[in-house]
Design a protein around this motif. Structure first.
Motif, PDB file in Angstrom:
ATOM      1  N   VAL A   1       0.864  -1.176   0.000  1.00 23.64           N
ATOM      2  CA  VAL A   1       0.000   0.000   0.000  1.00 23.64           C
ATOM      3  C   VAL A   1       0.899   1.223   0.000  1.00 23.64           C
ATOM      4  O   VAL A   1       1.740   1.387   0.880  1.00 23.64           O
ATOM      5  CB  VAL A   1      -0.920   0.012   1.239  1.00 23.64           C
ATOM      6  N   LYS A   2       0.727   2.079  -0.985  1.00 30.95           N
ATOM      7  CA  LYS A   2       1.500   3.321  -1.041  1.00 30.95           C
ATOM      8  C   LYS A   2       0.719   4.416  -0.318  1.00 30.95           C
ATOM      9  O   LYS A   2      -0.434   4.673  -0.631  1.00 30.95           O
ATOM     10  CB  LYS A   2       1.738   3.755  -2.483  1.00 30.95           C
ATOM     11  N   THR A   3       1.351   5.026   0.624  1.00 29.60           N
ATOM     12  CA  THR A   3       0.711   6.142   1.303  1.00 29.60           C
ATOM     13  C   THR A   3       1.404   7.421   0.860  1.00 29.60           C
ATOM     14  O   THR A   3       2.607   7.467   0.666  1.00 29.60           O
ATOM     15  CB  THR A   3       0.830   5.998   2.834  1.00 29.60           C
ATOM     16  N   PHE A   4       0.596   8.445   0.698  1.00 31.67           N
ATOM     17  CA  PHE A   4       1.151   9.724   0.287  1.00 31.67           C
ATOM     18  C   PHE A   4       1.473  10.514   1.541  1.00 31.67           C
ATOM     19  O   PHE A   4       0.621  10.764   2.381  1.00 31.67           O
ATOM     20  CB  PHE A   4       0.154  10.508  -0.570  1.00 31.67           C
ATOM     21  N   GLY A   5       2.709  10.886   1.679  1.00 31.69           N
ATOM     22  CA  GLY A   5       3.123  11.688   2.815  1.00 31.69           C
ATOM     23  C   GLY A   5       4.282  12.571   2.401  1.00 31.69           C
ATOM     24  O   GLY A   5       5.107  12.188   1.578  1.00 31.69           O
ATOM     25  N   PHE A   6       4.310  13.750   2.958  1.00 31.47           N
ATOM     26  CA  PHE A   6       5.402  14.666   2.653  1.00 31.47           C
ATOM     27  C   PHE A   6       6.358  14.619   3.820  1.00 31.47           C
ATOM     28  O   PHE A   6       6.099  15.142   4.881  1.00 31.47           O
ATOM     29  CB  PHE A   6       4.883  16.080   2.428  1.00 31.47           C
ATOM     30  N   GLY A   7       7.451  13.979   3.624  1.00 33.93           N
ATOM     31  CA  GLY A   7       8.459  13.880   4.667  1.00 33.93           C
ATOM     32  C   GLY A   7       9.820  14.204   4.080  1.00 33.93           C
ATOM     33  O   GLY A   7       9.946  14.834   3.024  1.00 33.93           O
ATOM     34  N   LEU A   8      10.835  13.738   4.756  1.00 32.91           N
ATOM     35  CA  LEU A   8      12.188  13.994   4.280  1.00 32.91           C
ATOM     36  C   LEU A   8      12.502  13.217   3.007  1.00 32.91           C
ATOM     37  O   LEU A   8      13.395  13.591   2.252  1.00 32.91           O
ATOM     38  CB  LEU A   8      13.194  13.664   5.377  1.00 32.91           C
ATOM     39  N   ARG A   9      11.738  12.143   2.775  1.00 27.99           N
ATOM     40  CA  ARG A   9      11.952  11.383   1.537  1.00 27.99           C
ATOM     41  C   ARG A   9      11.552  12.193   0.313  1.00 27.99           C
ATOM     42  O   ARG A   9      12.067  11.961  -0.778  1.00 27.99           O
ATOM     43  CB  ARG A   9      11.164  10.081   1.577  1.00 27.99           C
ATOM     44  N   ALA A  10      10.648  13.143   0.487  1.00 21.65           N
ATOM     45  CA  ALA A  10      10.212  13.966  -0.646  1.00 21.65           C
ATOM     46  C   ALA A  10      11.348  14.848  -1.148  1.00 21.65           C
ATOM     47  O   ALA A  10      11.411  15.152  -2.339  1.00 21.65           O
ATOM     48  CB  ALA A  10       9.015  14.815  -0.248  1.00 21.65           C
ATOM     49  N   PHE A  11      12.243  15.268  -0.255  1.00 17.88           N
ATOM     50  CA  PHE A  11      13.377  16.089  -0.689  1.00 17.88           C
ATOM     51  C   PHE A  11      14.360  15.281  -1.533  1.00 17.88           C
ATOM     52  O   PHE A  11      15.035  15.818  -2.387  1.00 17.88           O
ATOM     53  CB  PHE A  11      14.102  16.687   0.515  1.00 17.88           C
TER      54      PHE A  11
ATOM     55  N   ILE B   1      13.909  22.023  -2.029  1.00 18.69           N
ATOM     56  CA  ILE B   1      14.782  22.452  -0.930  1.00 18.69           C
ATOM     57  C   ILE B   1      14.919  23.977  -0.878  1.00 18.69           C
ATOM     58  O   ILE B   1      14.725  24.573   0.199  1.00 18.69           O
ATOM     59  CB  ILE B   1      16.148  21.749  -1.022  1.00 18.69           C
ATOM     60  N   PRO B   2      15.217  24.694  -1.980  1.00 15.26           N
ATOM     61  CA  PRO B   2      15.292  26.166  -1.871  1.00 15.26           C
ATOM     62  C   PRO B   2      13.950  26.806  -1.538  1.00 15.26           C
ATOM     63  O   PRO B   2      13.891  27.785  -0.782  1.00 15.26           O
ATOM     64  CB  PRO B   2      15.768  26.616  -3.249  1.00 15.26           C
ATOM     65  N   LEU B   3      12.870  26.252  -2.076  1.00 17.82           N
ATOM     66  CA  LEU B   3      11.542  26.799  -1.804  1.00 17.82           C
ATOM     67  C   LEU B   3      11.200  26.708  -0.323  1.00 17.82           C
ATOM     68  O   LEU B   3      10.768  27.688   0.298  1.00 17.82           O
ATOM     69  CB  LEU B   3      10.498  26.069  -2.642  1.00 17.82           C
ATOM     70  N   VAL B   4      11.406  25.549   0.260  1.00 18.46           N
ATOM     71  CA  VAL B   4      11.115  25.368   1.684  1.00 18.46           C
ATOM     72  C   VAL B   4      12.053  26.229   2.531  1.00 18.46           C
ATOM     73  O   VAL B   4      11.634  26.811   3.537  1.00 18.46           O
ATOM     74  CB  VAL B   4      11.225  23.868   2.056  1.00 18.46           C
ATOM     75  N   GLY B   5      13.306  26.355   2.120  1.00 22.46           N
ATOM     76  CA  GLY B   5      14.249  27.188   2.866  1.00 22.46           C
ATOM     77  C   GLY B   5      13.856  28.659   2.867  1.00 22.46           C
ATOM     78  O   GLY B   5      13.921  29.330   3.896  1.00 22.46           O
TER      79      GLY B   5
END
Length: 94
Positions: free
Chosen positions: A3-13, A20-24
């Motif tokens: 099952v693939k879960t959608f999550g925004f974590g450090l793996r997204a970077f 990375i520049p946008l979030v910074g």
């Protein structure tokens, strides 16, 4: 079956390094905004949290400058007629 879960974590970077520049930049802007709000609440007499203390402009003296940066260094002098009129009228809070 996984099952693939959608999550925004450090793996997204790792997957999307262009974030990375946008979030910074957004993080820096938010921290700067919060820091200036704390600075204004701590040092400026014309910023009010409690409204029961009256209008904020009454605590600022006529010779006091409340600007962050002054370019022309203008010295403010109280108007003698206005000072005498305020003494004659008195406070409106009575």
């Amino acid at each position: 079956m996984s099952v693939k879960t959608f999550g925004f974590g450090l793996r997204a970077f790792k997957k999307y390094p262009e974030l990375i520049p946008l979030v910074g930049i957004i993080t820096t802007a938010c921290v700067g905004c919060a820091a200036f709000m704390g600075y204004a609440l701590a040092t400026k007499p014309d910023v009010r949290v409690v409204k029961s203390r009256g209008p904020a402009y009454e605590d600022v003296g006529p010779t006091e400058s409340r600007k962050l940066i002054e370019l022309n260094r203008t010295k403010y002098q109280p108007i003698p007629e206005l000072v005498n009129l305020r003494k004659e009228i008195g406070s409106y809070k009575s």
